[in-house]
Design a protein around this motif. Structure first.
Motif, PDB file in Angstrom:
ATOM      1  N   ARG A  37       0.833  -1.210   0.000  1.00  0.00           N
ATOM      2  CA  ARG A  37       0.000   0.000   0.000  1.00  0.00           C
ATOM      3  C   ARG A  37       0.864   1.256   0.000  1.00  0.00           C
ATOM      4  NH1 ARG A  37      -2.962   3.450   3.529  1.00  0.00           N
ATOM      5  NH2 ARG A  37      -5.063   3.790   2.759  1.00  0.00           N
ATOM      6  N   GLU A  38       1.945   1.248   0.803  1.00  0.00           N
ATOM      7  CA  GLU A  38       2.828   2.406   0.898  1.00  0.00           C
ATOM      8  C   GLU A  38       3.499   2.689  -0.438  1.00  0.00           C
ATOM      9  OE1 GLU A  38       2.879  -0.099   3.239  1.00  0.00           O
ATOM     10  OE2 GLU A  38       1.757   1.049   4.721  1.00  0.00           O
ATOM     11  N   GLU A  39       3.943   1.611  -1.116  1.00  0.00           N
ATOM     12  CA  GLU A  39       4.577   1.787  -2.429  1.00  0.00           C
ATOM     13  C   GLU A  39       3.594   2.361  -3.438  1.00  0.00           C
ATOM     14  OE1 GLU A  39       7.047  -1.518  -3.975  1.00  0.00           O
ATOM     15  OE2 GLU A  39       6.742  -2.385  -1.980  1.00  0.00           O
ATOM     16  N   LEU A  40       2.361   1.849  -3.426  1.00  0.00           N
ATOM     17  CA  LEU A  40       1.355   2.347  -4.358  1.00  0.00           C
ATOM     18  C   LEU A  40       1.017   3.815  -4.086  1.00  0.00           C
ATOM     19  CD1 LEU A  40      -1.056  -0.722  -4.524  1.00  0.00           C
ATOM     20  CD2 LEU A  40       0.448   0.107  -6.322  1.00  0.00           C
ATOM     21  N   LEU A  41       0.912   4.175  -2.813  1.00  0.00           N
ATOM     22  CA  LEU A  41       0.638   5.574  -2.474  1.00  0.00           C
ATOM     23  C   LEU A  41       1.801   6.470  -2.894  1.00  0.00           C
ATOM     24  CD1 LEU A  41      -1.066   5.247   1.031  1.00  0.00           C
ATOM     25  CD2 LEU A  41      -2.126   5.941  -1.108  1.00  0.00           C
ATOM     26  N   LYS A  53       3.860   5.961  -5.414  1.00  0.00           N
ATOM     27  CA  LYS A  53       3.801   6.102  -6.871  1.00  0.00           C
ATOM     28  C   LYS A  53       2.702   7.079  -7.272  1.00  0.00           C
ATOM     29  CE  LYS A  53       5.711   1.592  -7.996  1.00  0.00           C
ATOM     30  NZ  LYS A  53       5.483   0.289  -8.595  1.00  0.00           N
ATOM     31  N   LEU A  54       1.564   7.003  -6.591  1.00  0.00           N
ATOM     32  CA  LEU A  54       0.466   7.925  -6.880  1.00  0.00           C
ATOM     33  C   LEU A  54       0.875   9.363  -6.591  1.00  0.00           C
ATOM     34  CD1 LEU A  54      -2.534   8.449  -7.593  1.00  0.00           C
ATOM     35  CD2 LEU A  54      -3.031   8.145  -5.164  1.00  0.00           C
ATOM     36  N   LEU A  55       1.496   9.578  -5.445  1.00  0.00           N
ATOM     37  CA  LEU A  55       1.944  10.915  -5.076  1.00  0.00           C
ATOM     38  C   LEU A  55       2.984  11.425  -6.069  1.00  0.00           C
ATOM     39  CD1 LEU A  55       1.771  13.187  -2.996  1.00  0.00           C
ATOM     40  CD2 LEU A  55       3.609  12.083  -1.742  1.00  0.00           C
ATOM     41  N   SER A  99       3.278  10.595  -9.215  1.00  0.00           N
ATOM     42  CA  SER A  99       2.638  10.915 -10.492  1.00  0.00           C
ATOM     43  C   SER A  99       1.808  12.191 -10.399  1.00  0.00           C
ATOM     44  CB  SER A  99       1.771   9.748 -10.978  1.00  0.00           C
ATOM     45  OG  SER A  99       0.703   9.517 -10.095  1.00  0.00           O
ATOM     46  N   ILE A 100       1.299  12.512  -9.220  1.00  0.00           N
ATOM     47  CA  ILE A 100       0.565  13.763  -9.031  1.00  0.00           C
ATOM     48  C   ILE A 100       1.536  14.942  -8.980  1.00  0.00           C
ATOM     49  CG2 ILE A 100      -0.822  15.089  -7.374  1.00  0.00           C
ATOM     50  CD1 ILE A 100      -2.221  12.437  -6.667  1.00  0.00           C
ATOM     51  N   GLN A 101       2.668  14.775  -8.319  1.00  0.00           N
ATOM     52  CA  GLN A 101       3.647  15.847  -8.167  1.00  0.00           C
ATOM     53  C   GLN A 101       4.393  16.150  -9.448  1.00  0.00           C
ATOM     54  OE1 GLN A 101       6.122  14.601  -4.873  1.00  0.00           O
ATOM     55  NE2 GLN A 101       5.472  16.373  -3.700  1.00  0.00           N
ATOM     56  N   SER A 102       4.613  15.164 -10.289  1.00  0.00           N
ATOM     57  CA  SER A 102       5.436  15.321 -11.480  1.00  0.00           C
ATOM     58  C   SER A 102       4.971  16.462 -12.399  1.00  0.00           C
ATOM     59  CB  SER A 102       5.495  14.004 -12.243  1.00  0.00           C
ATOM     60  OG  SER A 102       6.282  14.133 -13.385  1.00  0.00           O
TER      61      SER A 102
END
Length: 166
Positions: free
Chosen positions: A131-135, A137-139, A141-144
């Motif tokens: 879950r931590e890894e997925l979060l 990656k999501l963060l 991709s949002i920050q990029s």
């Protein structure tokens, strides 16, 4: 005291541990050394996974009438049970990692969020990141896009600042 009375607490312990579990993974643990087992148990414990060896007959009684009932067909040989209350992928992920190191350690089957998975299903589930890894990656991709936009604005400002000075 009768033998049945001695076995009932063990069956109850198994039944209580699987009752509200996010995932239950059955693993064949033959051929693992004490050192490897200790290292694996430590990592499982740190991830919040309960790993315990029970007799197959005890697990069979505990699984009856639960979503884990499908696991009864796999109760042969030396089996252990890995149970996690929060992270549905943690037991499969950690056990699969050790199964690569110890070829005789084998993921047998499992029940994740009340759905039965055979060996192939559990191995596929073991490849899902935590879950931590997925979060993370999501963060990322949002920050990029925001970071890239800020860089472009900064470059434009520098170019315009340089042109005004001339």
């Amino acid at each position: 005291m009768a033998k049945v009375e001695l076995k009932k607490p063990v069956v109850d312990e198994i039944a209580n541990s699987i009752k509200d579990a996010a995932s239950v993974v059955l693993v064949s643990y033959k051929g693992i050394t004490v050192e490897q087992d200790t290292k694996m148990r430590k990592e499982l414990r740190e991830a919040g996974v309960t790993y315990k060896v029970y007799k197959n007959t005890m697990m069979n009684f505990a699984f009856k009438g639960t979503p884990c009932e499908e696991l009864c067909q796999h109760l042969e040989g030396t089996n252990a049970l890995a149970v996690c209350m929060e992270d549905a992928t943690a037991p499969a992920r950690i056990l699969a990692k050790y199964a690569k190191e110890v070829p005789t350690l084998e993921l047998v089957a499992g029940v994740v969020e009340d759905a039965y998975y055979d060996k192939a299903g559990i191995e596929a589930l073991s490849k899902v990141p935590s879950r931590e890894e997925l979060l993370g990656k999501l963060l990322g991709s949002i920050q990029s896009p925001i970071t890239n936009f800020a860089r472009v604005l900064n470059q434009i400002a520098e170019q315009q600042g340089g042109a005004a000075a001339e």
